[in-house]
Each structure stands twice: as C-alpha cells, then as structure tokens.
Design an enzyme around this catalytic site. Structure first.
Site, mmCIF file in Angstrom:
data_model
loop_
_atom_site.group_PDB
_atom_site.id
_atom_site.type_symbol
_atom_site.label_atom_id
_atom_site.label_comp_id
_atom_site.label_asym_id
_atom_site.label_seq_id
_atom_site.Cartn_x
_atom_site.Cartn_y
_atom_site.Cartn_z
ATOM 1 N N ASN A 1 1.322 -1.646 -2.153
ATOM 2 C CA ASN A 1 2.426 -1.257 -1.282
ATOM 3 C C ASN A 1 1.611 -0.612 -0.308
ATOM 4 O OD1 ASN A 1 4.470 0.203 -0.319
ATOM 5 N ND2 ASN A 1 4.818 1.708 -2.038
ATOM 6 N N TRP A 2 1.751 -1.293 1.031
ATOM 7 C CA TRP A 2 1.151 -0.695 2.124
ATOM 8 C C TRP A 2 2.145 0.313 2.659
ATOM 9 C CZ3 TRP A 2 -0.362 -6.237 4.999
ATOM 10 C CH2 TRP A 2 -1.388 -6.656 4.079
ATOM 11 N N LYS A 3 3.306 0.639 2.352
ATOM 12 C CA LYS A 3 4.094 1.719 2.882
ATOM 13 C C LYS A 3 4.140 1.345 4.360
ATOM 14 C CE LYS A 3 2.864 4.510 -0.977
ATOM 15 N NZ LYS A 3 2.605 6.018 -1.450
ATOM 16 N N SER B 1 -2.042 7.022 -7.407
ATOM 17 C CA SER B 1 -3.676 7.370 -7.316
ATOM 18 C C SER B 1 -4.371 6.476 -7.856
ATOM 19 C CB SER B 1 -3.884 9.034 -7.356
ATOM 20 O OG SER B 1 -3.077 9.735 -6.634
ATOM 21 N N HIS C 1 11.521 3.641 -4.601
ATOM 22 C CA HIS C 1 10.318 4.507 -4.875
ATOM 23 C C HIS C 1 10.773 5.691 -4.382
ATOM 24 C CE1 HIS C 1 6.347 5.687 -3.248
ATOM 25 N NE2 HIS C 1 5.884 4.705 -3.934
ATOM 26 N N GLU D 1 9.201 7.761 -2.535
ATOM 27 C CA GLU D 1 9.372 8.282 -1.099
ATOM 28 C C GLU D 1 10.883 8.119 -0.516
ATOM 29 O OE1 GLU D 1 5.852 6.219 0.076
ATOM 30 O OE2 GLU D 1 4.576 7.753 -1.138
ATOM 31 N N GLY E 1 -0.854 2.218 -3.720
ATOM 32 C CA GLY E 1 -0.483 2.758 -2.360
ATOM 33 C C GLY E 1 -1.730 2.766 -1.510
ATOM 34 N N GLY E 2 -2.355 3.898 -1.595
ATOM 35 C CA GLY E 2 -3.632 4.040 -0.677
ATOM 36 C C GLY E 2 -4.740 2.961 -0.764
ATOM 37 N N GLU F 1 6.148 5.621 -11.951
ATOM 38 C CA GLU F 1 5.399 6.274 -10.881
ATOM 39 C C GLU F 1 5.535 7.876 -10.963
ATOM 40 O OE1 GLU F 1 3.874 3.340 -7.931
ATOM 41 O OE2 GLU F 1 5.459 4.640 -7.078
ATOM 42 N N GLY G 1 -0.236 9.746 -4.237
ATOM 43 C CA GLY G 1 -0.826 9.878 -2.934
ATOM 44 C C GLY G 1 -1.362 11.434 -3.110
HETATM 45 P P1 PGA Z 1 -0.902 6.049 -4.074
HETATM 46 O O1 PGA Z 1 0.898 5.327 -4.070
HETATM 47 O O2 PGA Z 1 -1.656 4.754 -4.728
HETATM 48 O O3 PGA Z 1 -1.206 6.108 -2.809
HETATM 49 O O4 PGA Z 1 -0.703 7.340 -5.018
HETATM 50 C C1 PGA Z 1 1.329 4.932 -5.193
HETATM 51 C C2 PGA Z 1 2.777 4.195 -4.854
HETATM 52 O O5 PGA Z 1 3.394 4.886 -4.041
HETATM 53 O O6 PGA Z 1 2.977 3.320 -5.140
#
Ligand code: PGA
Length: 252
Positions: free
Chosen positions: A11-13, A215, A97, A99, A236-237, A169, A175
């Site tokens: 997920n590149w956000k 993470s 998600h 976020e 994500g990251g 999640e 994050g």
């Molecule tokens: P993260 O994000 O790997 O940066 O913790 C995971 C996600 O939001 O799917």
C-alpha cells in the site's frame, strides 16, 4: 487447513509522483520474477494507476486502488467510481483502512457501502479491520473486531471466498514500528476466521485469505507467515522500496 495462496500487498498510501511510481513498478516487476506461488499486489495513488497498469501488464503483479466511492457516477467532486477503477486496470481495492477511518470520516456504514459497490463491480475488496491501542488495553479487541466485521459485511451474501480479502491491521502497529508478534496476530486471525465461519460457513472461512498489516518488514515477515492463519501481508512503509518489498514477497 485451506489451500490458501499467499498474498503480499504493498500500500503506497500518498507516496510517489507518477515518475516515481513508474520507476518503482518497473523495479518490482523485475525483482519479483522469481517469486512463485505467491500473489504480489501493489496499490499506487489514483494518479499513477493507469501508468502502473501499463508497466505491470505482462507481469503477474496485481493492481489495487486505495479507495473508491460507491455511487455509479454523478456530481461527486473528487471521488472515483468502481467502474473507473476497473477500466483503469484495478482488480482489487483497499477498503476501510484505519487512516481513512481516522482522517476521512469513514464509518462501518460507509465501509459497508464501499465493499458492496466493489463486489458488484467485480473488484476484490481488501477489507481492513483492527483495534486501537486503547481497545486492546481495555480488552476490547474481539468486540471491536466483531462490530467492524458484522457492520462492514452487513447484507452481503458472500459465497466465494475469492471475492474478498480480509486484512487485520491493529491501529497501534501501523507506521509505528510496533508489530504484533506472530502469536498475537495468529490469535486474532484465528478469531476472525471463526467469525467468518459463523457467517458464511466452514468452506468459505477455510478458503478466505486474511492478511496481517502493521509495520511488516524484512525482519518480521517470516515469523508472521509461519502462522497457520496468516495468509499474507498488507505493507505500507516497507513496500515503498522495491528491493525491500520484493524480498518481503519471497519471505520463504
Ligand atoms: P505500515 O502500514 O506497514 O507502514 O505500518 C501498514 C498499512 O497501513 O497497511
């Protein structure tokens, strides 16, 4: 045990311009050539979806959007419909998600509408659920997940587990560098599979892919993937760098 094919999703956000997205996608296609028996998926921002689609076209890499709006079309400035995503080349879409729930006012109700719209348009939703730090401390993890799953899937008569992916999640792990341990995640994944079994039956639950997200990195992917109910990861990251992401995708 179901015969579930692992899915590693990036997920590149809100990262990467079109040029950056194109360069990253090219690298990923090259680096995951040897990854067999695992589905690899990337989810760029809307602005790069068409471009990335051209780059991954001949590869096995799958493409997801990070959101959609449930209406077919209309005066909804700034929104993107399911049909637009399909025509841009997406097969999957991330829904709910944390976020989006935290910053953009998504509720279980809007998540439900989005999942429904995705499925009606043959897009596979990657349905995200997860408890907050506070929920966990108050021992409310399972009740929060019950509610998210129940409301998110309300009215959906799912018969084929291939039509949906569930992603656990935990908000406290996204994050933050704090990952759930394999055992912690396994406990929740088994619980979620049980919930889906009650709703849709044993065969469905056994075939459903449940991803862990929060993470995930090169150091913890192997211990997560060892767990019997963890079928992949939403990353994500660590998905932003093609080298790291492709190594995560070959976790074995
Ligand atoms: P993260 O994000 O790997 O940066 O913790 C995971 C996600 O939001 O799917």
């Amino acid at each position: 045990m179901g015969n579930r094919r692992p899915l590693i999703a990036g997920n590149w956000k809100m990262f990467k311009t079109s040029e950056e997205a194109a360069a990253t996608a090219k690298e990923i296609v090259r680096l995951v050539l040897d990854v067999k028996n695992t589905d690899v998926l990337i989810s760029p921002p809307f602005t790069s979806i068409s471009l990335v689609r051209e780059i991954i076209r001949e590869s096995s890499v799958l493409l997801a959007a990070q959101n959609l709006y449930w209406e077919k079309e209309g005066a909804f400035t700034g929104e993107i419909s399911p049909a637009m995503l399909v025509s841009a080349g997406c097969t999957h879409v991330i829904i709910g998600h944390s976020e989006r729930r935290a910053y953009f006012g998504e509720t279980d109700e809007t998540v439900n509408k989005k999942i429904n719209a995705a499925i009606l348009n043959n897009l596979i939703p990657i349905f995200c659920v997860g408890e907050s730090d506070e929920d966990r401390e108050l021992n409310k993890t399972f009740s929060v997940l019950d509610k998210q799953v129940e409301n998110g899937l309300k009215g959906l008569a799912l018969t084929d587990a291939a039509d949906i992916v569930l992603a656990y999640e935990p908000v406290w792990a996204i994050g933050t560098g704090k990952t759930a341990t394999g055992d912690q995640a396994q406990e929740v994944h088994a619980y979620l599979r049980g919930l889906l079994e009650k709703k849709y039956g044993a065969f469905f639950a056994d075939s459903l892919r449940i991803l862990y997200g929060g993470s995930v990195n090169l150091n913890n992917i192997a211990s997560l993937m060892e767990m019997p109910d963890i079928d992949g990861a939403l990353i994500g990251g660590a998905s932003l760098d093609p080298g790291t992401f492709s190594k995560i995708a070959s976790f074995k």
